[in-house]
Write an enzyme that holds these catalytic residues in place. Structure first.
Site, PDB file in Angstrom:
ATOM      1  N   ASP A  20       0.938  -1.214  -0.053  1.00  0.00           N
ATOM      2  CA  ASP A  20      -0.117  -0.058   0.040  1.00  0.00           C
ATOM      3  C   ASP A  20       0.819   1.173   0.195  1.00  0.00           C
ATOM      4  OD1 ASP A  20      -2.399   1.403  -0.028  1.00  0.00           O
ATOM      5  OD2 ASP A  20      -2.587   1.355   2.146  1.00  0.00           O
ATOM      6  N   GLY A  21       0.375   2.416  -0.675  1.00  0.00           N
ATOM      7  CA  GLY A  21       1.096   3.714  -0.574  1.00  0.00           C
ATOM      8  C   GLY A  21       1.548   4.071  -1.823  1.00  0.00           C
ATOM      9  N   ASN A  22       1.224   3.359  -3.266  1.00  0.00           N
ATOM     10  CA  ASN A  22       1.825   3.801  -4.272  1.00  0.00           C
ATOM     11  C   ASN A  22       1.450   5.358  -4.607  1.00  0.00           C
ATOM     12  OD1 ASN A  22       2.917   1.280  -4.747  1.00  0.00           O
ATOM     13  ND2 ASN A  22       1.538   0.605  -6.067  1.00  0.00           N
ATOM     14  N   HIS A  37       2.442   3.509  -9.101  1.00  0.00           N
ATOM     15  CA  HIS A  37       2.246   2.216  -9.362  1.00  0.00           C
ATOM     16  C   HIS A  37       3.448   1.515 -10.125  1.00  0.00           C
ATOM     17  CE1 HIS A  37      -1.594   2.287  -7.564  1.00  0.00           C
ATOM     18  NE2 HIS A  37      -2.417   3.213  -8.559  1.00  0.00           N
ATOM     19  N   SER A  66     -10.691  -6.949  -5.015  1.00  0.00           N
ATOM     20  CA  SER A  66     -12.073  -6.766  -5.570  1.00  0.00           C
ATOM     21  C   SER A  66     -12.787  -5.333  -5.237  1.00  0.00           C
ATOM     22  CB  SER A  66     -13.139  -7.901  -5.035  1.00  0.00           C
ATOM     23  OG  SER A  66     -12.658  -8.464  -3.449  1.00  0.00           O
ATOM     24  N   ASN A  68     -10.922  -2.687  -5.402  1.00  0.00           N
ATOM     25  CA  ASN A  68     -10.095  -1.763  -6.423  1.00  0.00           C
ATOM     26  C   ASN A  68     -11.165  -1.129  -7.464  1.00  0.00           C
ATOM     27  OD1 ASN A  68      -7.006  -2.636  -5.052  1.00  0.00           O
ATOM     28  ND2 ASN A  68      -8.309  -0.895  -4.238  1.00  0.00           N
ATOM     29  N   TRP A  69     -11.865  -1.932  -8.133  1.00  0.00           N
ATOM     30  CA  TRP A  69     -12.740  -1.571  -9.056  1.00  0.00           C
ATOM     31  C   TRP A  69     -13.592  -0.379  -8.790  1.00  0.00           C
ATOM     32  CZ3 TRP A  69     -11.695  -4.287 -13.290  1.00  0.00           C
ATOM     33  CH2 TRP A  69     -11.340  -5.523 -13.190  1.00  0.00           C
ATOM     34  N   ILE A 195      -6.763  -4.847   7.566  1.00  0.00           N
ATOM     35  CA  ILE A 195      -6.466  -6.144   6.721  1.00  0.00           C
ATOM     36  C   ILE A 195      -7.202  -6.188   5.337  1.00  0.00           C
ATOM     37  CG2 ILE A 195      -6.966  -8.457   6.566  1.00  0.00           C
ATOM     38  CD1 ILE A 195      -6.390  -8.432   9.624  1.00  0.00           C
TER      39      ILE A 195
HETATM   40  C1  IPE Z   1      -5.511  -2.784  -0.345  1.00  0.00           C
HETATM   41  O1  IPE Z   1      -5.030  -1.438  -0.684  1.00  0.00           O
HETATM   42  C2  IPE Z   1      -5.300  -3.612  -1.799  1.00  0.00           C
HETATM   43  C3  IPE Z   1      -4.126  -3.803  -2.268  1.00  0.00           C
HETATM   44  C4  IPE Z   1      -2.854  -3.297  -1.871  1.00  0.00           C
HETATM   45  C5  IPE Z   1      -3.910  -4.171  -3.782  1.00  0.00           C
HETATM   46  P1  IPE Z   1      -6.085  -0.370  -0.613  1.00  0.00           P
HETATM   47  O2  IPE Z   1      -5.274   1.000  -0.697  1.00  0.00           O
HETATM   48  O3  IPE Z   1      -7.049  -0.357  -1.690  1.00  0.00           O
HETATM   49  O4  IPE Z   1      -6.925  -0.583   0.807  1.00  0.00           O
HETATM   50  P2  IPE Z   1      -7.991   0.518   1.565  1.00  0.00           P
HETATM   51  O5  IPE Z   1      -9.084   0.537   0.486  1.00  0.00           O
HETATM   52  O6  IPE Z   1      -7.281   1.619   1.790  1.00  0.00           O
HETATM   53  O7  IPE Z   1      -8.248  -0.586   2.756  1.00  0.00           O
HETATM   54  C1  IPE Z   2      -1.655   0.189  -3.361  1.00  0.00           C
HETATM   55  O1  IPE Z   2      -1.265   1.521  -3.285  1.00  0.00           O
HETATM   56  C2  IPE Z   2      -1.896  -0.272  -4.553  1.00  0.00           C
HETATM   57  C3  IPE Z   2      -3.142  -0.659  -5.163  1.00  0.00           C
HETATM   58  C4  IPE Z   2      -4.072  -0.798  -4.510  1.00  0.00           C
HETATM   59  C5  IPE Z   2      -3.233  -1.313  -6.364  1.00  0.00           C
HETATM   60  P1  IPE Z   2      -2.402   2.712  -3.496  1.00  0.00           P
HETATM   61  O2  IPE Z   2      -2.831   2.831  -4.877  1.00  0.00           O
HETATM   62  O3  IPE Z   2      -3.702   2.308  -2.420  1.00  0.00           O
HETATM   63  O4  IPE Z   2      -1.722   3.936  -2.721  1.00  0.00           O
HETATM   64  P2  IPE Z   2      -2.490   4.985  -1.656  1.00  0.00           P
HETATM   65  O5  IPE Z   2      -3.173   4.206  -0.565  1.00  0.00           O
HETATM   66  O6  IPE Z   2      -3.441   5.722  -2.473  1.00  0.00           O
HETATM   67  O7  IPE Z   2      -1.231   5.694  -1.292  1.00  0.00           O
HETATM   68 MG    MG Z   3      -4.146   2.368  -0.472  1.00  0.00          MG
END
Ligand code: IPE
Ligand code: IPE
Ligand code: MG
Length: 253
Positions: A20-22, A37, A66, A68-69, A195
């Site tokens: 997480d955090g991209n 990303h 699921s 992220n859509w 989680i």
């Molecule tokens: C969880 O990250 C899914 C992935 C890393 C692919 P999200 O950034 O989507 O999670 P939430 O929605 O903040 O909990």
């Molecule tokens: C996780 O990074 C990668 C994916 C969910 C695909 P995010 O895109 O959730 O990055 P933040 O949380 O917005 O920084």
């Molecule tokens: Mg995120």
């Protein structure tokens, strides 16, 4: 599953990571989220090399949930394109390193080109033994439990199985990770402490490790810190600390 974990091993057999955090990494640099990303793929390559070298047997990476859509359409499209190109670019090298690639999640929602590339990467690396890399894409822990339940219900309806024969072992055989051991170390980068519907059943007794580095910044020292933290934990699986210490002294599992 917890019975298959090695209670005394300092190296986790199965590491699962919420990468997480991209997006925040890119925003801090006034760049579009898709740039984060792309940078995240470099961290993925680093993590695979690091954990394989450390002797980890299974590495499961959360690439797309699921949920992220629900992101903006252009971000979803750029992620899908990135999955195809990363697989095209990296499958040969992973194959040479003895890494088996496997996707977990509902791939029926992906477009044809991505589905074909997933199958090609899986087929090419199927017999590799060094480490299994599970890529969770369009994955949700609740989906996994539901699809396993549906498969078991079908088996009962067909008369192959009686409801009272359903136990942990049979259930696990129907999960998307049928031959994976339980998750030993569950890492989430990016500062959130949740989680997010990742491996729910498989992480029942996982050691949770949350760190603040954004995923593109998750470098070797940060990975080593996660392993060191894991090695310092006492895994009790319901027993007392004294029982575990006695078993460790006697060298039993
Ligand atoms: C969880 O990250 C899914 C992935 C890393 C692919 P999200 O950034 O989507 O999670 P939430 O929605 O903040 O909990
Ligand atoms: C996780 O990074 C990668 C994916 C969910 C695909 P995010 O895109 O959730 O990055 P933040 O949380 O917005 O920084
Ligand atoms: Mg995120």
């Amino acid at each position: 599953m917890s019975s298959r974990s090695d209670i005394h091993s300092n190296i986790p057999g199965h590491v699962a990571i919420i990468m997480d955090g991209n997006g925040r990494w890119a925003r801090k640099r006034m760049m579009p989220r898709s740039f984060g990303h792309k940078k995240g793929v470099e961290a993925v390559r680093r993590a695979i090399a690091f954990f394989a070298h450390a002797g980890v047997q299974q590495l499961t990476l959360f690439a797309f949930s699921s949920e992220n859509w629900n992101r903006p359409q252009d971000e979803v499209s750029s992620l899908m394109a990135l999955f195809v190109s990363s697989l095209q670019k990296n499958t040969d090298e992973l194959d040479e390193k003895g890494i088996r690639i496997r996707f977990i999640g509902d791939r029926s929602a992906f477009h044809d080109a991505l589905r074909r590339q997933i199958e090609a990467s899986e087929d090419q690396t199927r017999d590799n033994q060094r480490m299994t890399l599970n890529i969770a894409a369009n994955y949700g822990g609740q989906w996994d439990i539901l699809q396993a339940s549906r498969r078991l219900a079908e088996q009962c309806r067909n008369g192959e199985l009686r409801p009272d024969e359903i136990d942990e072992k049979r259930f696990e055989a129907c999960l998307s990770t049928p031959d994976a051991a339980a998750v030993d170390l569950f890492i989430r980068t990016g500062g959130e402490r949740r989680i997010s519907n990742f491996l729910l059943w498989q992480s029942a007794y996982a050691e949770l490790y949350f760190c603040d580095q954004l995923w593109p910044d998750f470098d070797e020292p940060a990975m080593q810190a996660a392993l060191d933290d894991f090695a310092s934990r006492q895994r009790r699986f319901g027993r007392t600390g004294e029982q575990v210490e006695r078993k460790t002294a006697a060298g039993e599992g």
